[in-house]
Scaffold this motif. Structure first.
Motif, PDB file in Angstrom:
ATOM      1  N   LEU A   1       0.806  -1.312   0.070  1.00 55.10           N
ATOM      2  CA  LEU A   1      -0.006  -0.132   0.178  1.00 55.10           C
ATOM      3  C   LEU A   1       0.846   1.217  -0.026  1.00 55.10           C
ATOM      4  CD1 LEU A   1      -2.786  -0.902   2.535  1.00 55.10           C
ATOM      5  CD2 LEU A   1      -2.781  -1.143  -0.162  1.00 55.10           C
ATOM      6  N   ARG A   2       1.841   1.196   0.839  1.00 57.98           N
ATOM      7  CA  ARG A   2       3.053   2.272   0.827  1.00 57.98           C
ATOM      8  C   ARG A   2       3.480   2.659  -0.532  1.00 57.98           C
ATOM      9  NH1 ARG A   2       4.510  -0.217   5.984  1.00 57.98           N
ATOM     10  NH2 ARG A   2       3.776   1.006   7.561  1.00 57.98           N
ATOM     11  N   LYS A   3       3.562   1.487  -1.487  1.00 59.75           N
ATOM     12  CA  LYS A   3       4.117   1.812  -2.716  1.00 59.75           C
ATOM     13  C   LYS A   3       3.416   2.210  -3.895  1.00 59.75           C
ATOM     14  CE  LYS A   3       7.726  -1.646  -2.512  1.00 59.75           C
ATOM     15  NZ  LYS A   3       8.373  -2.979  -2.934  1.00 59.75           N
ATOM     16  N   GLY A   4       1.542   2.323  -3.408  1.00 57.85           N
ATOM     17  CA  GLY A   4       0.647   2.794  -4.149  1.00 57.85           C
ATOM     18  C   GLY A   4       0.359   1.691  -4.969  1.00 57.85           C
ATOM     19  N   GLU A   5       0.597   0.241  -4.588  1.00 55.41           N
ATOM     20  CA  GLU A   5       0.068  -0.830  -5.248  1.00 55.41           C
ATOM     21  C   GLU A   5      -1.191  -1.353  -4.868  1.00 55.41           C
ATOM     22  OE1 GLU A   5       4.644  -2.783  -6.082  1.00 55.41           O
ATOM     23  OE2 GLU A   5       3.230  -3.478  -4.793  1.00 55.41           O
ATOM     24  N   ARG A   6      -2.070  -2.162  -5.623  1.00 60.85           N
ATOM     25  CA  ARG A   6      -3.203  -2.862  -5.290  1.00 60.85           C
ATOM     26  C   ARG A   6      -2.956  -4.069  -4.375  1.00 60.85           C
ATOM     27  NH1 ARG A   6      -7.356  -3.237  -9.991  1.00 60.85           N
ATOM     28  NH2 ARG A   6      -5.998  -5.272 -10.624  1.00 60.85           N
ATOM     29  N   LYS A   7      -3.560  -4.302  -3.538  1.00 62.35           N
ATOM     30  CA  LYS A   7      -3.042  -5.561  -2.597  1.00 62.35           C
ATOM     31  C   LYS A   7      -4.214  -6.134  -2.005  1.00 62.35           C
ATOM     32  CE  LYS A   7       0.252  -8.164  -0.838  1.00 62.35           C
ATOM     33  NZ  LYS A   7       1.211  -8.777  -1.813  1.00 62.35           N
ATOM     34  N   VAL A   8      -4.119  -7.678  -1.945  1.00 61.14           N
ATOM     35  CA  VAL A   8      -5.341  -8.350  -1.222  1.00 61.14           C
ATOM     36  C   VAL A   8      -4.917  -8.908   0.017  1.00 61.14           C
ATOM     37  CG1 VAL A   8      -7.022 -10.173  -1.524  1.00 61.14           C
ATOM     38  CG2 VAL A   8      -6.333  -8.693  -3.394  1.00 61.14           C
ATOM     39  N   ALA A   9      -5.276  -8.971   1.126  1.00 63.47           N
ATOM     40  CA  ALA A   9      -4.920  -9.567   2.545  1.00 63.47           C
ATOM     41  C   ALA A   9      -6.186 -10.134   3.152  1.00 63.47           C
ATOM     42  CB  ALA A   9      -4.222  -8.435   3.119  1.00 63.47           C
ATOM     43  N   VAL A  10      -5.846 -10.722   4.279  1.00 62.26           N
ATOM     44  CA  VAL A  10      -6.870 -11.637   5.000  1.00 62.26           C
ATOM     45  C   VAL A  10      -6.765 -11.034   6.258  1.00 62.26           C
ATOM     46  CG1 VAL A  10      -7.586 -13.939   5.831  1.00 62.26           C
ATOM     47  CG2 VAL A  10      -6.753 -13.688   3.414  1.00 62.26           C
ATOM     48  N   ALA A  11      -7.973 -10.865   6.906  1.00 60.44           N
ATOM     49  CA  ALA A  11      -7.841 -10.251   8.139  1.00 60.44           C
ATOM     50  C   ALA A  11      -8.833 -11.153   9.035  1.00 60.44           C
ATOM     51  CB  ALA A  11      -8.179  -8.863   8.418  1.00 60.44           C
ATOM     52  N   ALA A  12      -8.895 -10.978  10.523  1.00 54.33           N
ATOM     53  CA  ALA A  12      -9.881 -11.661  11.325  1.00 54.33           C
ATOM     54  C   ALA A  12     -10.569 -10.559  12.274  1.00 54.33           C
ATOM     55  CB  ALA A  12      -9.172 -12.849  12.255  1.00 54.33           C
ATOM     56  N   ASP A  13     -11.761 -10.726  12.191  1.00 50.75           N
ATOM     57  CA  ASP A  13     -12.586  -9.846  13.263  1.00 50.75           C
ATOM     58  C   ASP A  13     -12.584 -10.355  14.599  1.00 50.75           C
ATOM     59  OD1 ASP A  13     -15.986 -10.907  11.999  1.00 50.75           O
ATOM     60  OD2 ASP A  13     -14.392 -11.730  13.195  1.00 50.75           O
ATOM     61  N   ASP A  14     -13.121  -9.736  15.495  1.00 51.64           N
ATOM     62  CA  ASP A  14     -13.304  -9.724  16.767  1.00 51.64           C
ATOM     63  C   ASP A  14     -14.071 -11.072  17.211  1.00 51.64           C
ATOM     64  OD1 ASP A  14     -13.999  -6.461  17.821  1.00 51.64           O
ATOM     65  OD2 ASP A  14     -12.156  -7.488  17.345  1.00 51.64           O
ATOM     66  N   SER A  15     -14.837 -11.600  16.270  1.00 49.92           N
ATOM     67  CA  SER A  15     -15.325 -13.039  16.596  1.00 49.92           C
ATOM     68  C   SER A  15     -14.540 -14.286  16.032  1.00 49.92           C
ATOM     69  CB  SER A  15     -16.696 -13.060  16.018  1.00 49.92           C
ATOM     70  OG  SER A  15     -16.760 -12.755  14.599  1.00 49.92           O
ATOM     71  N   GLY A  16     -13.568 -13.751  15.413  1.00 47.22           N
ATOM     72  CA  GLY A  16     -12.700 -14.841  14.786  1.00 47.22           C
ATOM     73  C   GLY A  16     -12.900 -15.328  13.291  1.00 47.22           C
ATOM     74  N   GLU A  17     -14.041 -14.365  12.580  1.00 48.45           N
ATOM     75  CA  GLU A  17     -14.378 -14.728  11.168  1.00 48.45           C
ATOM     76  C   GLU A  17     -13.449 -13.985  10.323  1.00 48.45           C
ATOM     77  OE1 GLU A  17     -17.449 -17.163  12.175  1.00 48.45           O
ATOM     78  OE2 GLU A  17     -16.949 -16.411  10.131  1.00 48.45           O
TER      79      GLU A  17
END
Length: 855
Positions: free
Chosen positions: A139-155
């Protein structure tokens, strides 16, 4: 030799024979066992190869589908940022606009990301990145990027980051906008959770940790999941995991056939584009292994039983079994290949014919219904029959093409070059497509620009097929009250005697995505969206269109944008058909000054351009009221117009009222005509009462206008010439050989209408007998069907030509048959016939053939 010696010899011979038999049986068993084992290995190898092909295909399909999903979502995220400007307006308005456009595109969350990595949640719930460093670095390079995260419920949540600069509440400026969708969305789109087949898939990183995992999997990494799944094969699983992770770290795809838990597995990995992730697909052989094992056991039992028979029979059975097996395998492969080709050909055939036959059939059925309604109005009936005949000819051309099975089977389509009138072509298109547009309350118009050559040579059926395909699709994918237009224009010539014609079909319908435009001309290609779910189609129409355009040496391009519409541009180079046009036509008909009345200035200029070389002075008015004033002024100055061409629909006063007012100004011998893109039958009666002399459909073609003027001035002469041509069959005695009663009834009525006397022969033999028994000169013409019982038309013609009758060689014989291809015409002429007319009988074609044979 005593009895004891004989007994010992007999025992030795028996032992030798028994031993030889046992050895032969053992040898045979060994041979059969070897062949059985070999066939079993080959079967397993074939199954493995098929599994590998299936897995590779599935991996490639899922990978491409993943790329499409990710790119689509990234493009949607960028679209939000592109539309919402960071300049102007307060921060609250910007955030509201961002949230609104994010919600519209079905994102579950929206956040702004600062250079420091701090996230400001604008919409949805927050989530913790599983691998933040790589994501923030991109993101700092201005590129498009896909990532995975988890919310508070673990989903799990899949995040899409795109370059974006907006003010944040902490005073910083964001470097990116981050939008999220539930990980289940990816599972659903890729169909990773498959309950209906024995196959499953996962998305992992190169270290084995799950990126997106099944909701029922409790392990954080793939290796833990596999070890738990196959706990009884720890050593084999460890070797598999070590080899898999090593291959992934080296950036290579992985493929292996494994044996875990008493079963066989096929595993393949594919690197997913736009990410650092890998797709793992696992296919358990399961029931397939049991089937193979059962097959092998049955083969072994059959082999052992066969070994108990006589060696010669055993060898013969084996040889026969081997031959039959190989032949059956070859036959099955050929049958499968033939079935696949037949299915594909059938699908293409049904789609093509269903699409192309419905349009002229709709016109035929519709105008037939209108004929019943307006049966007491001869003018309307004539107009309807003309349009029915036009649609019937188009339908007949399609049927003729279907009947040529050799062309369909070989995949080859030839062009049938004939004379084409662009004016007639456009008029037929309008009559065919207008009912479809009216049904959806759509505004369908055709415009003509810069046409210098209206008469050309080309494949009329194929050009019609191309344009109908594109226009019908435009109408189909344009909502109610939408707009569809076609513009026909002539471009500067590139070659002598050839005209370059451009057809532009545009609409304001649902449009197409950029991704789909890359595959629009591929067979079975269809874009599936919520808006197209209720629209039927197989995706063959555009592929067929492209093939026909290429066959004609033309080009076709398409531009489209979702929710804004599409524009198809078709360029065809057609040979110009030079016709003899009287240069003094307009002066002979007294037309030197013409007033064109239309609120669309482009149409007025187009008419002026089309008549630029006629010597007629063209003036135009932008509406009905200015036209009345111009007519009054010209009349007062003694320089009145010779003809008025008035549009029907205008914003101030319509064409009927304009004509009514002008008729009070100009002399009664000055023609006033109505020009309109709508159904002129609706105002025909009112127009005649208002003093209108003629009606002309839009778009304006010079040939149509010339015919209309000629009909106004020379109607009587034209009628006499037409009657003279129609008299070609009048007073003639005709012998018709035809075996179908209904065809005879129709033919005799048609000939009676033409003034001819007709006698009937029910087959070829009876036709020969009637001719031989007739006095010289009794029959003027013989119409000969080709396919008849007792004696066909070819043999009957030969018999007539070889008879001793004084007219045997001179009596005209015209083939009258449903066999309508070029080779059929040649066969008829070779048999001694003078001409060929295709069924169903067209009286104009029959009269033309009669004029030809009568000289």
């Amino acid at each position: 030799m005593d009895n004891n010696e004989k007994k010992h010899v007999k025992i030795g011979a028996t032992r030798f024979l028994m031993g030889s038999f046992v050895l032969l049986i053992c040898f045979s068993v060994g041979v059969f066992a070897f062949l059985g084992s070999y066939m079993s290995r080959e079967s397993e190898r074939t199954i493995d190869d098929l599994g590998n092909m299936y897995m590779s295909s599935m991996g490639e399909r899922i990978s491409k589908h993943f790329e499409t999903i990710i790119n689509l979502r990234l493009s949607q995220a960028e679209a939000v940022v592109t539309v919402v400007s960071s300049e102007g307006g307060d921060m609250g308005q910007i955030y509201d606009e961002l949230i609104y456009r994010t919600e519209v595109r079905d994102f579950a969350s929206l956040a702004l990301c600062a250079e420091s990595g701090e996230m400001e949640i604008l919409y949805g719930e927050g989530a913790t990145l599983i691998d933040p460093d790589s994501f923030l670095k991109s993101l700092r390079k201005g590129e498009r990027k896909v990532a995975v995260a988890a919310d508070d419920s673990g989903e799990q949540i899949v995040l899409f980051g795109v370059n974006a600069h907006y003010p944040m509440s902490n005073g910083e400026e964001s470097i990116a906008a981050v939008m999220g969708v539930p990980a289940q969305y990816i599972n659903d789109e890729l169909a990773l959770e498959r309950e209906d087949i024995e196959m499953y898939a996962h998305i992992i990183r190169e270290d084995g940790t799950f990126v997106i995992r099944d909701k029922d999997i409790e392990y954080a990494d793939y290796q833990g999941y596999v070890r738990a799944l196959y706990a009884d094969d720890t050593e084999a699983v460890d070797l598999y995991i070590e080899d898999l992770l090593k291959t992934l770290k080296e950036g290579r795809d992985y493929f292996a056939i494994l044996e875990f838990g008493g079963g066989r597995l096929q595993v393949i990995t594919v690197a997913l584009p736009n990410s650092e992730w890998n797709l793992v697909i696992v296919l358990p052989f399961g029931v397939l292994n049991e089937s193979v094992q059962s097959l092998n056991e049955e083969r072994t039992i059959a082999t052992l039983l066969a070994c108990g028979a006589i060696l010669l029979m055993l060898l013969l059975i084996f040889f026969q079994y081997y031959r039959i097996s190989i032949r059956q395998i070859n036959e099955l492969n050929e049958a499968r290949k033939t079935a696949e080709e037949a299915t594909k050909a059938k699908s293409e055939f049904l789609s093509n014919m269903s699409h192309d036959i419905r349009t002229p059939m709709n016109a035929i059925v519709g105008f037939s219904a209108l004929m019943q309604r307006d049966a007491n109005n001869p003018d309307k009936v004539r107009e309807y029959t003309r349009k029915i005949a036009s649609s019937s000819q188009h339908l007949l051309g399609l049927i003729n093409d279907v009947l040529d099975m050799s062309k369909i089977e070989s995949g080859k389509t030839t062009l049938n070059i004939s004379e084409i009138s662009l004016a007639q072509l456009v008029e037929e298109l309008m009559s065919m497509m207008q009912p479809q547009a009216k049904a959806k309350h759509q505004d369908f118009k055709i415009y003509v620009r810069d046409i210098c050559n209206e008469e050309v040579l080309g494949d009329r059926l194929r050009i019609n097929q191309i344009l109908i395909n594109i226009i019908s699709n435009a109408l189909k994918y344009t909502p109610e009250n939408g707009k569809v237009e076609m513009t026909v224009m002539q471009l500067p010539q590139r070659a002598k005697n050839f005209g370059l014609f451009r057809f532009i079909i545009s609409d304001n319908g649902i449009g197409m995505s950029k991704e789909y435009l890359e595959t629009i001309f591929q067979p079975f290609s269809r874009e599936t969206t919520k808006k197209t779910l209720g629209i039927q189609g197989t995706g063959l129409g555009m592929a067929i269109t492209k093939n026909l355009v290429d066959l004609m040496g033309g080009t076709i391009e398409v531009k489209s944008e979702l929710d804004k519409g599409s524009v198809f541009t078709l360029d065809l180079e057609l040979r110009i058909r030079e016709g003899e046009i009287d240069p003094e036509f307009w002066q002979k008909h007294g037309l030197t000054r013409l007033l064109v009345v239309d609120d669309e200035e482009d149409i007025c200029k187009g008419i002026r351009y089309a008549m630029a070389d006629t010597g007629v002075q063209i003036e135009y008015a932008p509406g009905g009221l200015p036209a009345v004033a111009m007519a009054q002024k010209a009349q007062d100055e003694g320089n009145g117009y010779n003809l008025m061409l008035i549009d029907w629909q205008m914003p101030d006063i319509n064409g009927i009222e304009t004509a009514r007012r002008i008729r009070k100004i100009v002399p009664s011998d000055v023609p006033i005509m109505i020009l309109s893109a709508y159904d002129l039958s609706e105002v025909e009666e009112e127009g005649i009462e208002a003093g209108i002399d003629g009606f002309m459909p839009k778009p304006f073609f010079l040939s149509n206008f010339r015919n209309l003027v000629d009909n106004l001035k020379t109607h009587h002469n034209t009628k006499e010439e037409s009657e003279e041509q129609d008299d070609v069959l009048s007073g003639k005695r005709i012998l018709a050989a035809e075996d179908i009663d209904l065809n005879v009834e129709i033919l005799m009525e048609l000939l009676k209408m033409a003034g001819a006397e007709c006698e009937w022969a029910k087959d070829g033999r009876e036709a020969v007998e009637k001719f031989e028994q007739s006095v010289p000169g009794y029959y003027d013409l013989i119409l000969m069907d080709v396919q008849m019982p007792v004696m066909n038309g070819y043999d009957a013609t030969k018999a007539i030509r070889q008879s001793g009758h004084s007219q045997a060689e001179t009596v005209p014989i015209i083939a009258m048959t449903a066999n309508a291809f070029s080779e059929d015409v040649k066969d008829a002429l070779d048999a001694g016939m003078n001409a060929h007319v295709a069924k169903p009988i067209d009286m104009e074609q029959l009269k033309a053939a009669a004029r030809e044979v009568f000289g």
